[in-house]
Design a protein around this motif. Structure first.
Motif, mmCIF file in Angstrom:
data_model
loop_
_atom_site.group_PDB
_atom_site.id
_atom_site.type_symbol
_atom_site.label_atom_id
_atom_site.label_comp_id
_atom_site.label_asym_id
_atom_site.label_seq_id
_atom_site.Cartn_x
_atom_site.Cartn_y
_atom_site.Cartn_z
ATOM 1 N N LEU A 310 0.830 -1.206 0.000
ATOM 2 C CA LEU A 310 0.000 0.000 0.000
ATOM 3 C C LEU A 310 0.864 1.255 0.000
ATOM 4 O O LEU A 310 0.552 2.248 -0.683
ATOM 5 C CB LEU A 310 -0.926 -0.005 1.214
ATOM 6 N N ALA A 311 1.953 1.236 0.742
ATOM 7 C CA ALA A 311 2.852 2.390 0.783
ATOM 8 C C ALA A 311 3.458 2.654 -0.583
ATOM 9 O O ALA A 311 3.587 3.817 -1.010
ATOM 10 C CB ALA A 311 3.954 2.148 1.819
ATOM 11 N N MET A 312 3.810 1.591 -1.293
ATOM 12 C CA MET A 312 4.390 1.755 -2.628
ATOM 13 C C MET A 312 3.372 2.376 -3.573
ATOM 14 O O MET A 312 3.712 3.223 -4.411
ATOM 15 C CB MET A 312 4.855 0.395 -3.167
ATOM 16 N N GLY A 313 2.119 1.984 -3.442
ATOM 17 C CA GLY A 313 1.066 2.571 -4.271
ATOM 18 C C GLY A 313 0.895 4.056 -3.987
ATOM 19 O O GLY A 313 0.702 4.862 -4.914
ATOM 20 N N ILE A 314 0.959 4.442 -2.725
ATOM 21 C CA ILE A 314 0.843 5.854 -2.356
ATOM 22 C C ILE A 314 1.987 6.657 -2.970
ATOM 23 O O ILE A 314 1.784 7.743 -3.533
ATOM 24 C CB ILE A 314 0.840 6.005 -0.823
ATOM 25 N N LEU A 315 3.204 6.132 -2.906
ATOM 26 C CA LEU A 315 4.353 6.840 -3.466
ATOM 27 C C LEU A 315 4.234 7.002 -4.977
ATOM 28 O O LEU A 315 4.686 8.005 -5.543
ATOM 29 C CB LEU A 315 5.637 6.086 -3.124
ATOM 30 N N LEU A 375 16.825 -0.953 -12.681
ATOM 31 C CA LEU A 375 17.150 -0.584 -14.060
ATOM 32 C C LEU A 375 15.887 -0.186 -14.812
ATOM 33 O O LEU A 375 15.863 0.811 -15.554
ATOM 34 C CB LEU A 375 17.833 -1.771 -14.761
ATOM 35 N N PHE A 376 14.810 -0.944 -14.604
ATOM 36 C CA PHE A 376 13.511 -0.629 -15.210
ATOM 37 C C PHE A 376 13.001 0.726 -14.734
ATOM 38 O O PHE A 376 12.528 1.550 -15.526
ATOM 39 C CB PHE A 376 12.515 -1.736 -14.859
ATOM 40 N N ALA A 377 13.136 0.982 -13.425
ATOM 41 C CA ALA A 377 12.686 2.268 -12.887
ATOM 42 C C ALA A 377 13.499 3.417 -13.467
ATOM 43 O O ALA A 377 12.947 4.464 -13.842
ATOM 44 C CB ALA A 377 12.787 2.259 -11.359
ATOM 45 N N GLY A 378 14.814 3.241 -13.547
ATOM 46 C CA GLY A 378 15.659 4.284 -14.118
ATOM 47 C C GLY A 378 15.371 4.523 -15.582
ATOM 48 O O GLY A 378 15.323 5.668 -16.046
ATOM 49 N N PHE A 379 15.147 3.447 -16.343
ATOM 50 C CA PHE A 379 14.851 3.572 -17.769
ATOM 51 C C PHE A 379 13.531 4.294 -17.987
ATOM 52 O O PHE A 379 13.427 5.183 -18.843
ATOM 53 C CB PHE A 379 14.810 2.179 -18.406
ATOM 54 N N ILE A 389 4.909 4.483 -13.568
ATOM 55 C CA ILE A 389 4.740 3.128 -14.118
ATOM 56 C C ILE A 389 5.523 2.089 -13.316
ATOM 57 O O ILE A 389 4.956 1.067 -12.893
ATOM 58 C CB ILE A 389 5.113 3.088 -15.608
ATOM 59 N N PRO A 390 6.819 2.280 -13.058
ATOM 60 C CA PRO A 390 7.519 1.247 -12.275
ATOM 61 C C PRO A 390 7.009 1.127 -10.845
ATOM 62 O O PRO A 390 6.876 0.011 -10.333
ATOM 63 C CB PRO A 390 8.987 1.718 -12.308
ATOM 64 N N PHE A 391 6.682 2.246 -10.207
ATOM 65 C CA PHE A 391 6.249 2.178 -8.813
ATOM 66 C C PHE A 391 4.892 1.494 -8.673
ATOM 67 O O PHE A 391 4.686 0.699 -7.759
ATOM 68 C CB PHE A 391 6.209 3.580 -8.204
ATOM 69 N N ILE A 392 3.954 1.785 -9.570
ATOM 70 C CA ILE A 392 2.635 1.150 -9.474
ATOM 71 C C ILE A 392 2.739 -0.335 -9.832
ATOM 72 O O ILE A 392 2.020 -1.185 -9.288
ATOM 73 C CB ILE A 392 1.588 1.863 -10.367
ATOM 74 N N THR A 393 3.654 -0.668 -10.755
ATOM 75 C CA THR A 393 3.889 -2.074 -11.105
ATOM 76 C C THR A 393 4.383 -2.854 -9.883
ATOM 77 O O THR A 393 3.904 -3.954 -9.585
ATOM 78 C CB THR A 393 4.918 -2.187 -12.233
ATOM 79 N N PHE A 394 5.314 -2.273 -9.160
ATOM 80 C CA PHE A 394 5.872 -2.960 -7.991
ATOM 81 C C PHE A 394 4.863 -3.023 -6.852
ATOM 82 O O PHE A 394 4.887 -3.963 -6.042
ATOM 83 C CB PHE A 394 7.152 -2.273 -7.545
#
Length: 418
Positions: A310-315, A375-379, A389-394
């Protein structure tokens, strides 16, 4: 070394918990929690892209995936004492070289050396030590030892101050010297197993000749070999839960500070968010460990992993300081419990004798995922100037792992002898 075996009737394992926490604190500050601070400094000094910076982290995880099972095997064979000396010496030399880098390839070499050292003498070696010394109170002891990871986060603002006032080179050089100086004294206090001191896990006295060892309430019922563990459902449930939650942890260790500074927050203020979630995680680990030893590790893990997702989704969906604080509280509460319990449960399910090897193998899928996650997040940031996109995916992956952990059950005793 002072005789602490029976000093004030305190079980020697608790002294090892303290030493382990200190050693993990040093590793966490420099290798895990402080990565984002160093990456911001390198981006400003050299203008390297975040994909380039994340690439070094990806290579270090590839190294971890390849060497993790070997490191676990070596810990089981050589013991934590030797591995800590070797690993921290390598880390120290890596940081000293890091202080002299001028080119990207030099940065990659330095970072791989640091990662190798932390793999050899860091996480697997330390948690194997705690697993060997505790059984009934394993989750709580593991939480106390792993609190060093959170304590390391409290030192990151100091490291950020050093980077901003004395530049990353002097800071890296100082870190390297400290790691080398600490390695030998810390290892001299360590004892690989309680049996080395005539004890059993949790402080029970070693049985006399002819006395049944089954009378010890702390003794393991059985120890699985790595091959036996690989055949169980529990091993793969834990591996999936680890993978789906660690991608967020490892990505934020690289990209949380850049994400916050992109929102207009200063580097020192951004480190306040890290400090806040670290403080919450510090106390959360104790609570989770205490509850897990008395209730169900699986259910406590479920709650911790849910908060983390849930915290990752908020971020992912917010950029304001108030929501960053909400993120920090939720993330700290989840992260603080998840880390020690997902390790302690390996000891509960598979025993002590091959713990390092089994943990090293169990971490291979997550280490492979960690190659690509930052690497995906940086790209994606370089492509879209956004981490959404990377944060909601994780966050979604974390939710999946949260429900997967509910299927973790104690494996039956293996038919073949170990």
């Amino acid at each position: 070394m002072p005789n602490l075996r029976r000093s004030r009737n305190i079980f020697y394992g608790w002294y090892l918990v303290g030493v382990s926490s200190f050693v993990l604190m040093l590793m966490s500050t420099t290798v895990f929690q402080g990565v984002g601070t160093f990456f911001v400094a390198l981006e400003r000094n050299f203008g390297w892209s975040r994909t380039t910076l994340s690439g070094a982290f990806a290579l270090s995880r590839a190294e971890g995936a390849l060497l993790g099972p070997i490191e676990g095997f070596l810990v089981d064979r050589l013991g934590t004492r030797r591995m800590v000396v070797i690993g921290y010496f390598i880390m120290g030399l890596g940081f000293i070289f890091y202080s002299q880098i001028q080119e990207v390839w030099q940065f990659y070499v330095a970072y791989l050396a640091i990662s190798l050292g932390s793999g050899v003498g860091g996480w697997i070696a330390i948690v194997t030590l705690i697993n060997n010394w505790f059984s009934r109170r394993r989750a709580f002891a593991m939480s106390l030892a792993v609190s060093g990871v959170q304590l390391g986060g409290l030192l990151v603002p100091l490291m950020a101050w050093g980077v901003e006032t004395h530049d990353f080179r002097m800071t890296s050089l100082g870190i390297g010297v400290v790691l080398i100086l600490v390695a030998v004294p810390a290892s001299r206090i360590m004892r690989n197993t309680p049996e080395d001191m005539g004890l059993l896990p949790d402080g029970a006295a070693a049985p006399r000749a002819g006395r049944p060892t089954s009378e010890s309430p702390s003794e393991e019922v059985f120890d699985m070999t790595p091959r036996q563990a690989l055949r169980t459902v529990a091993f793969w449930v834990i591996a999936v839960a680890r993978l789906t939650s660690v991608v967020s942890i490892i990505t934020l260790s690289v990209h949380l500070i850049p994400k916050l500074t992109d929102s207009g927050i200063s580097l020192i203020t951004a480190n306040f968010i890290l400090t806040l979630y670290t403080i919450v995680a510090f106390f959360s680990g104790f609570v989770a460990g205490y509850l897990a030893d008395r209730t169900s590790k699986t259910l406590v893990l479920f709650v911790c992993m849910l908060m983390q997702a849930l915290a990752m989704g908020i971020l992912a969906v917010t950029d304001t300081m108030p929501m960053a604080i909400v993120f920090a509280v939720l993330w700290g509460a989840g992260f603080g419990g998840r880390v020690p319990l997902l390790t302690a449960i390996i000891g509960d399910f598979f025993g002590r004798k091959h713990f390092g090897s089994i943990l090293g193998i169990n971490m291979v899928p997550s280490n492979i995922a960690m190659i690509f996650a930052p690497l995906f997040a940086g790209f994606m940031f370089d492509l879209r100037q956004s981490y959404f996109i990377p944060f909601i995916t994780f966050a979604i992956m974390g939710l999946i792992g949260t429900f997967v952990i509910l299927f973790a059950r104690q494996p039956s005793s293996p038919a073949e002898p170990t």
